[in-house]
Design an enzyme around this catalytic site. Structure first.
Site, short mmCIF file in Angstrom:
data_model
loop_
_atom_site.label_atom_id
_atom_site.label_comp_id
_atom_site.label_asym_id
_atom_site.label_seq_id
_atom_site.Cartn_x
_atom_site.Cartn_y
_atom_site.Cartn_z
N ASP A 63 0.86 -1.19 0.00
CA ASP A 63 0.00 0.00 0.00
C ASP A 63 0.90 1.24 0.00
O ASP A 63 1.68 1.44 0.93
CB ASP A 63 -0.90 -0.02 1.24
CG ASP A 63 -1.82 1.18 1.29
OD1 ASP A 63 -1.44 2.17 1.95
OD2 ASP A 63 -2.88 1.15 0.68
N THR A 96 -3.28 5.20 -4.04
CA THR A 96 -2.12 5.90 -3.46
C THR A 96 -0.84 5.58 -4.23
O THR A 96 0.00 6.45 -4.42
CB THR A 96 -1.93 5.49 -1.98
OG1 THR A 96 -1.98 4.08 -1.88
CG2 THR A 96 -2.98 6.08 -1.10
N THR A 97 -0.71 4.33 -4.71
CA THR A 97 0.49 3.95 -5.46
C THR A 97 0.49 4.65 -6.82
O THR A 97 1.49 5.23 -7.24
CB THR A 97 0.53 2.42 -5.65
OG1 THR A 97 0.35 1.80 -4.38
CG2 THR A 97 1.84 1.97 -6.24
N ASP A 394 -9.22 -0.24 1.90
CA ASP A 394 -9.24 0.23 0.50
C ASP A 394 -10.49 -0.27 -0.21
O ASP A 394 -11.13 0.47 -0.94
CB ASP A 394 -7.98 -0.26 -0.24
CG ASP A 394 -6.73 0.53 0.14
OD1 ASP A 394 -6.87 1.43 0.98
OD2 ASP A 394 -5.64 0.25 -0.38
#
Length: 550
Positions: A63, A96-97, A394
């Site tokens: 994450d 987020t990545t 998520d």
């Protein structure tokens, strides 16, 4: 600064200052370095990172936000990149990545223009225009979704879960995420409120297998009854929630009482007993089966409650009490003398205490219409459970985003390739110098499918060229990369979709962060705080001298 040949020192000598192109290149290098750390964490074939904190704890995750939270960086630009991942996580909970990888790439494509002495404001204007056009095209690519269709919703959540550690149990994880999100959905006056953070609590209990995980139609807390004689299983309990002590009130600070006669002491003790008896009498009058309080319960109060056949749980967290109130329909009361019949919660079907491992857990389940729930996670170890919890958060955020904004964009890099193709066509209509930075955004967007191809070990150049060619054909906007094999597939048939809100947030955040970092042309560091004495600053000055020589 020179005046008539004499140098005038404006800044403190200990201050370190960098300006001009050097700063911009430094910021771009920092952004690219952060993006390179995260790059291998994108897609279903992503790698995990193992991080050790100063206390010796271990975090294993892919994450983006969790990784960057643990990394200690010094460069100010790198710090702002980490802030980007946090913003993305708080805003939409996923992507987020992607946002870090894309942000690093947007900075990277701006570098050649800076080297060609193009002014940063020209690059920024072109990037802003590209972002506006990009969001317009994104709306056209997206397709609406029926949120009441369970199978469709499971497909969407599966595309989020597929890239995570929990991907192996994707069906179970998707059902847990969807059920939890649906449970906490509250519609009032045409407004939909989905508060996952407050009302969908994840409880991790090491032991068992991940298949044992489930969503409870109610609340679970790590507590036992205060007295061994109290009932531990009650069907259809009448529940009373309190926010006050069931013991004699103590003074706020140290209190002294001076007693002259021996009878006075027994009077004081009697007053305490009468006070507690009165409180318990108020509670017993409503005939509850279970009393839950956020504060303490004295031995005497326990005695009265046991005699009345009432079970009691003490020192429950405020957040847990709020969830119990929402699940059972009870009202949290601050004073026992203000209790009314309508404060009693009757929405719970079963109260029982179970022993799992070597701890006791209270279950308030089978609630009639719970608007709060607990997700019970089981697994081999604490590290695995921590990662599964991050993955589930998520997944729940994705379900929430789709329920609030039911629009979907194709996943697997298809959206990025379709946007790149559309922006390339628009770039031909721009005649000025802005055309080149505008076109650079199309190259930056291709980093998402390119990284997906690289992470599963396929040939990135050959596959990307084939994908570009596919997107030049009409009605091929849904073609993307299969993250497992590296082949190009139609995402419509493959069933990988992502929420519009996540995609839009990724592009806005990534491009705006790059714009922000490109606008910086001066970094001043090491300024002395005002009010520090000369004695304190002398050793600091001596320490900083070798740095100045370097």
């Amino acid at each position: 600064m020179m005046l008539g040949g004499t140098p005038i020192i404006v800044l403190n000598q200990r201050t370190k200052r960098e300006s001009g192109r050097k700063v911009q290149h430094g910021n771009i290098a920092a952004g690219k370095a952060i993006a390179d750390i995260i790059r291998t964490c994108l897609g279903p074939r992503s790698m995990l990172k193992m991080l050790m904190d100063p206390m010796g704890g271990i975090v294993m995750t892919n994450d983006g936000n969790a990784i960057l939270r643990e990394i200690n960086v010094q460069h100010p630009a790198a710090k702002s990149m980490i802030e980007v991942a946090r913003t993305q996580d708080e805003e939409v909970g996923d992507g987020t990545t992607s946002v870090i990888v894309l942000s690093g790439e947007v900075l990277s494509v701006a570098q050649p223009f800076l080297e060609q002495q193009m002014h940063p404001t020209v690059i920024i204007t072109a990037f802003r225009q590209a972002l506006e056009d990009l969001l317009d095209v994104l709306k056209e690519i997206c397709v609406p979704v029926d949120t009441s269709n369970r199978e469709e919703m499971l497909k969407i959540v599966r595309s989020c879960v597929g890239t995570k550690f929990i991907g192996k149990w994707s069906r179970l994880a998707c059902e847990i995420a969807l059920e939890a999100t649906s449970t906490v959905t509250l519609e009032e006056g045409g407004r939909k409120e989905i508060d996952i953070k407050r009302y969908a609590k994840v409880e991790k209990i090491p032991g068992g297998t991940i298949e044992d995980s489930k969503v409870l139609k109610g609340v679970m807390i790590n507590k036992d009854v205060v007295h061994p004689k109290m009932r531990r299983r009650i069907e259809n309990p009448r529940i009373l929630l309190l926010d006050c002590n069931l013991e004699y009130k103590k003074g706020e600070s140290q209190t002294n009482i001076e007693i002259t006669k021996e009878e006075d002491f027994s009077k004081i003790l009697k007053m305490e007993e009468e006070f507690i008896e009165k409180m318990c009498a108020d509670i017993i009058a409503l005939k509850p089966d279970l009393v839950i309080t956020e504060k303490g319960v004295s031995d005497l109060a326990q005695h009265f409650l046991v005699r009345a056949g009432i079970s009691c749980i003490r020192r429950v967290r405020k957040t847990d009490n709020n969830r119990i109130a929402r699940a059972t329909g009870a009202t949290i009361v601050n004073r026992t003398d203000e209790l009314r019949e309508e404060d009693i919660g009757t929405g719970c079907g079963l109260f029982e205490i179970q022993n799992i491992g070597d701890e006791y857990f209270t279950f308030l389940t089978e609630c009639k219409n719970p608007k709060a729930c607990t997700i019970l996670l089981r697994g081999a170890s604490k590290d695995i459970l921590a990662e599964v919890e991050r993955n589930l958060q998520d997944a729940m955020n994705v379900a929430r985003n789709v329920m609030q904004e039911p629009l979907l964009a194709p996943g697997g890099g298809a959206t990025e390739m379709a946007l790149a193709h559309a922006l390339n066509g628009k770039a031909k209509g721009i005649t000025s110098i802005y055309q080149w930075p505008y076109r650079a955004i199309t190259r930056a967007l291709e980093v998402i499918p390119k990284t997906l191809i690289q992470n599963c070990g396929a040939s990135s150049i050959r596959t990307l060229t084939a994908l570009r060619a596919k997107h030049t054909q009409p009605d091929c906007t849904t073609w993307g990369v299969d993250g497992e094999t590296g082949n190009i597939v139609d995402m419509k048939e493959y069933g990988i979709w992502e929420p519009y809100s996540v995609k839009a947030q990724i592009y806005k955040t990534a491009i705006e962060t790059a714009i922000l970092l490109l606008r910086i042309d001066d970094i001043v560091s090491g300024t002395k705080k005002p009010g520090q004495s000369d004695k304190q600053s002398t050793p600091a000055k001596e320490e900083s001298q070798p740095d100045e020589k370097d």
